[in-house]
Design a protein around this motif. Structure first.
Motif, short mmCIF file in Angstrom:
data_model
loop_
_atom_site.label_atom_id
_atom_site.label_comp_id
_atom_site.label_asym_id
_atom_site.label_seq_id
_atom_site.Cartn_x
_atom_site.Cartn_y
_atom_site.Cartn_z
N GLN A 1 2.63 49.66 57.27
CA GLN A 1 3.63 49.39 56.50
C GLN A 1 3.91 47.97 56.12
O GLN A 1 4.42 47.63 55.35
N VAL A 2 3.48 47.18 57.28
CA VAL A 2 3.61 45.63 56.83
C VAL A 2 2.68 45.27 55.81
O VAL A 2 2.91 44.26 54.86
N LEU A 3 1.45 45.61 55.84
CA LEU A 3 0.34 45.25 54.72
C LEU A 3 0.30 46.18 53.66
O LEU A 3 -0.46 45.64 52.76
N ILE A 4 0.97 47.13 53.60
CA ILE A 4 0.80 48.18 52.57
C ILE A 4 1.42 47.77 51.28
O ILE A 4 2.44 47.06 51.40
N VAL B 1 -5.86 31.58 61.64
CA VAL B 1 -4.78 30.86 60.82
C VAL B 1 -5.07 29.42 60.30
O VAL B 1 -4.20 28.64 59.89
N HIS B 2 -6.32 29.11 60.69
CA HIS B 2 -6.71 27.53 60.22
C HIS B 2 -6.57 27.47 58.80
O HIS B 2 -6.67 28.42 58.16
N SER B 3 -6.49 26.17 58.22
CA SER B 3 -6.44 26.19 56.87
C SER B 3 -7.45 26.52 56.08
O SER B 3 -7.26 26.97 54.88
N ARG B 4 -8.84 26.41 56.65
CA ARG B 4 -10.21 26.73 56.28
C ARG B 4 -10.21 28.18 55.78
O ARG B 4 -10.42 28.76 55.04
N SER B 5 -9.64 29.00 56.96
CA SER B 5 -9.77 30.18 56.98
C SER B 5 -8.59 30.77 56.05
O SER B 5 -8.69 31.76 55.27
N ARG B 6 -7.47 30.15 55.76
CA ARG B 6 -6.40 30.71 54.88
C ARG B 6 -6.80 30.57 53.51
O ARG B 6 -6.27 31.16 52.81
N ARG B 7 -7.57 29.72 53.24
CA ARG B 7 -8.16 29.71 52.02
C ARG B 7 -8.84 30.84 51.16
O ARG B 7 -9.05 30.86 50.23
N THR B 8 -9.32 31.38 52.19
CA THR B 8 -9.98 32.74 51.73
C THR B 8 -9.06 33.88 51.57
O THR B 8 -8.03 33.82 51.70
N GLU B 9 -9.78 34.93 50.86
CA GLU B 9 -9.07 36.12 50.58
C GLU B 9 -8.34 36.92 51.74
O GLU B 9 -8.63 36.89 52.94
N SER C 1 -5.67 36.23 53.51
CA SER C 1 -5.06 35.48 54.57
C SER C 1 -3.91 35.95 55.13
O SER C 1 -3.51 35.81 56.33
N GLY C 2 -3.07 36.63 54.38
CA GLY C 2 -1.89 37.17 54.70
C GLY C 2 -2.06 38.44 55.65
O GLY C 2 -1.45 38.20 56.72
N ALA C 3 -3.10 39.08 55.54
CA ALA C 3 -3.47 40.00 56.58
C ALA C 3 -3.92 39.49 57.85
O ALA C 3 -3.54 39.77 59.09
N ARG C 4 -4.73 38.39 57.72
CA ARG C 4 -5.03 37.72 59.09
C ARG C 4 -3.83 37.14 59.77
O ARG C 4 -3.64 37.38 61.03
N ALA C 5 -2.84 36.67 59.12
CA ALA C 5 -1.74 35.98 59.77
C ALA C 5 -0.87 37.04 60.47
O ALA C 5 -0.23 37.05 61.50
N THR C 6 -0.85 38.44 59.59
CA THR C 6 0.08 39.42 60.27
C THR C 6 -0.45 39.87 61.50
O THR C 6 -0.17 40.32 62.32
N ALA C 7 -2.24 39.88 61.59
CA ALA C 7 -2.79 40.48 62.59
C ALA C 7 -2.60 39.74 63.76
O ALA C 7 -2.26 39.93 65.06
N VAL C 8 -2.40 38.10 63.50
CA VAL C 8 -2.53 37.33 64.40
C VAL C 8 -0.79 37.47 65.15
O VAL C 8 -0.55 37.68 66.21
N ALA C 9 0.00 37.32 64.17
CA ALA C 9 1.35 37.61 64.77
C ALA C 9 1.75 38.86 65.36
O ALA C 9 2.41 38.98 66.44
N ALA C 10 0.91 40.21 65.01
CA ALA C 10 1.17 41.38 65.76
C ALA C 10 0.60 41.10 67.28
O ALA C 10 1.10 41.55 68.07
#
Length: 672
Positions: free
Chosen positions: A414-417, A540-548, A550-559
């Motif tokens: 529900q966070v990602l949908i 969550v690194h800046s180089r990784s966040r420049r890829t598509e 990135s919000g899903a990655r950050a959400t998974a890390v936070a979860a």
């Protein structure tokens, strides 16, 4: 000797030749008796007792169903005989087409290839049976002539049994019916194949007599059926995919009539993998992979721990008030709902099958929702595989006690949908969050992610969702504070904590259970936590966040961080035994899946070294634990033999899983 025995009726060996024996024995038999023997041979083809086809009692499985399927020609086909009209229809269409066109099959196929489109579809898509009907008619004629010839040449009456003929006849007949059904209606084929798959397992999976396999499989029959049939259904569906109708996905290569079945399958799978979408075949594949993870939960269903002692027992003891009864400090709405429904519609002998079967379907639904078009996530097939691969004790699989561990991912979804656009989507989202929020404490841990979703994209739908989740979190938090257990732990040991975390999340998945126990604890702490921190930091690194995405990655890390914090608060892993990998494995299931998701999202990372590292990590985990993919079956306590006290509503102690656990059944309030 065999020729003289079966064709001339000469059982003991003698010195006569075959032709002499045939002539003399038929002269002695007479034409009247010979004709009667042929009639009985023909009737034998259709013999067998069909009354026991779907009756799952022990003796009938052993005596009737197996013997019937092994002996009688058409009875061997079981439910496939219902597809006989498809053969007749296809043969009729083929003969009619051949009569009208007077063209060969090859010229008809050439015309179809150049026919163009009809209303957006090719002629082959509109009439998938064209070009095949004549061949099916020839195959049907071959089967008919073979059976008639077999009936005519067998000397003794009732001798046209399967073991006295050629299995080629049954194989061709089965192939004829199945392929005719595919060309006429793939949905009818799927239905019959599913029923036949379940019937096959019911008939041949149990051990020989004396049978110990329980027959009260209940709702698990459907799950076992899907798992047994999915391979044949999937291959056939891909082969029979309508040419020129690729759906919303543009195929990487046009599929032609000249392509082999293997090529059709390969192209279809490649197109789907590039743009995954939810189809019936995907659901069946998920069901099969899940079933193979823990098959005994469905074909030998038993209660697991609190399934009986909490949810079954309290449902019988206090009824609907059990929904407001917390356990371990929070509400369990979904398990109590399943227990309540089972008690209203089924005999107690079927309750474990219902519990496990419904849990299995919920697992399938959660994994299938990953393919929702509202979830724009990369690598969806790999994300689903992350639920299945790697270390697994089976504790969280297919029981209502641990449903909260998989339904927690619905909150993360529900966070990602994407934002709902229809009323059905809005109502569905709210219902999911409300049900999951009142089924476990995870809405408390993951609630901040829903708050961040609303803050990032403020709209009415997100606000309503946050309010519902907040209300559920408040209710669960109140129960946690007021009724939750109060454990007294020793002083915190940070080194022991890092040792357990590194071992459970990294060392065990990468090296397997034996090496995870033998590796020095300090090495597990250093290696495991270094890799975890590196993966989280890179995500969550800046180089990784420049890829598509990135919000899903950050959400998974936070979860991951939130779930680890909740786990530390609840279970104090620094007090666990380093050698016992089974103890409380459920606490690490969600973090392991989240780490696997982060690996999947690095498959296309730049630099390529990061991508190769992610691929290697994921593949090693899958390979190391492949030999333990199927969870070993526990002891069978024969639940149906212990349910009489539950039927009468009187207290009893009933053995159940895990090994050594006892269901202390409290009974039901008696009238008066």
């Amino acid at each position: 000797r065999l020729v003289k025995w079966h064709l001339a009726g000469q059982t003991p060996p003698d010195a006569r030749g075959v032709l002499t024996t045939l002539r003399e024995n038929y002269r002695e038999l007479g034409w009247a008796k010979a004709w009667q023997a042929r009639q009985k041979n023909f009737a034998t083809l259709f013999g067998g007792d069909w009354r026991w086809l779907l009756t799952p009692t022990k003796g009938e499985i052993a005596i009737f169903r197996r013997n019937n399927e092994a002996s009688w020609t058409f009875r061997t086909l079981a439910v496939w005989v219902l597809g006989g009209p498809a053969v007749a229809w296809l043969a009729f269409r083929g003969c009619r087409m051949a009569w009208k066109s007077r063209r060969s099959v090859s010229s008809a196929r050439a015309e179809l290839e150049s026919a163009g489109t009809r209303g957006g579809q090719t002629a082959a898509a509109a009439y998938p049976w064209r070009g095949f009907g004549q061949r099916h008619a020839l195959a049907a004629a071959w089967v008919a002539l073979t059976l008639l010839g077999w009936t005519a040449v067998m000397f003794f009456p009732r001798q046209t049994l399967v073991h006295q003929g050629s299995l080629v006849t049954q194989l061709v007949l089965l192939g004829l019916i199945a392929s005719s059904l595919v060309l006429c209606s793939r949905w009818v084929f799927a239905a019959l194949a599913a029923v036949q798959g379940g019937l096959f397992l019911l008939t041949w999976l149990p051990p020989p007599p004396p049978l110990t396999w329980p027959v009260h499989i209940g709702a698990g029959v459907l799950c076992v059926t899907m798992a047994a049939s999915v391979m044949m259904l999937g291959v056939t569906a891909l082969w029979a995919r309508r040419i020129g109708d690729p759906g919303p996905i543009v195929p990487s290569r046009a599929v032609g009539l000249g392509d082999s079945a293997f090529q059709r399958i390969a192209y279809s799978i490649r197109d789907w993998w590039r743009a995954p979408r939810l189809t019936g075949w995907v659901v069946l594949a998920i069901a099969m992979l899940l079933f193979l993870r823990k098959p005994h939960a469905l074909y030998t269903p038993q209660l697991w721990a609190e399934d009986g002692s909490i949810f079954l027992a309290f449902n019988d003891l206090i009824g609907l008030r059990a929904f407001l009864e917390p356990y371990m400090g929070y509400l369990h709405t979904l398990p109590r709902l399943i227990a309540w429904a089972a008690s209203r519609i089924l005999d107690p002998a079927w309750w474990p099958a219902f519990y496990n079967g419904v849990s299995f379907l919920i697992w399938v639904a959660v994994l299938a929702r990953t393919f929702s078009p509202r979830l724009t996530l990369p690598g969806k097939p790999w994300l689903v595989l992350a639920f299945l691969l790697g270390p697994q004790t089976g504790e969280v699989l297919f029981n209502i006690t641990n449903l909260q561990w998989v339904t927690a991912f619905l909150v993360l979804q529900q966070v990602l949908i994407a934002r709902p656009v229809t009323r059905a989507q809005r109502v569905g989202d709210l219902a999911i969050v409300a049900l999951v929020g009142l089924t476990g404490p995870f809405v408390i841990a993951l609630g901040p992610l829903l708050a961040w979703r609303w803050w990032r994209d403020r709209n009415g739908a997100n606000l309503t969702l946050l309010l519902v989740a907040g209300a559920c979190a408040a209710v669960q938090a109140w129960f946690v504070v007021r009724t939750g257990p109060k454990f007294e732990f020793p002083a915190y040991a940070p080194l022991a904590f890092f040792e357990i975390v590194g071992q459970r999340l990294v060392i065990w998945p990468l090296l397997g259970g034996d090496l995870a126990r033998k590796l020095p604890p300090l090495a597990s702490a250093v290696i495991g936590n270094t890799l975890i921190i590196a993966l989280l930091g890179w995500s969550v690194h800046s180089r990784s966040r420049r890829t598509e995405h990135s919000g899903a990655r950050a959400t998974a890390v936070a979860a991951f961080v939130l779930m680890m914090a909740a786990m530390i608060y609840r279970s104090r892993p620094d007090t666990w035994d380093y050698q016992n990998l089974v103890f409380s494995d459920r606490y690490y299931y969600i973090p392991r899946v989240l780490l696997a998701w982060l690996l999947v999202w690095e498959f296309n990372a730049k630099p390529r070294a990061a991508a190769w590292f992610a691929h290697t990590w994921f593949v090693v985990i899958a390979a190391v634990h492949l030999h333990t993919y199927i969870v070993a079956a526990p002891p069978d306590y024969h639940w149906p033999q212990h349910v009489e006290p539950i039927r009468r509503g009187v207290p009893a102690e009933i053995p159940t899983l895990p090994e050594g656990w006892t269901l202390e059944y409290r009974g039901r309030p008696q009238k008066g």
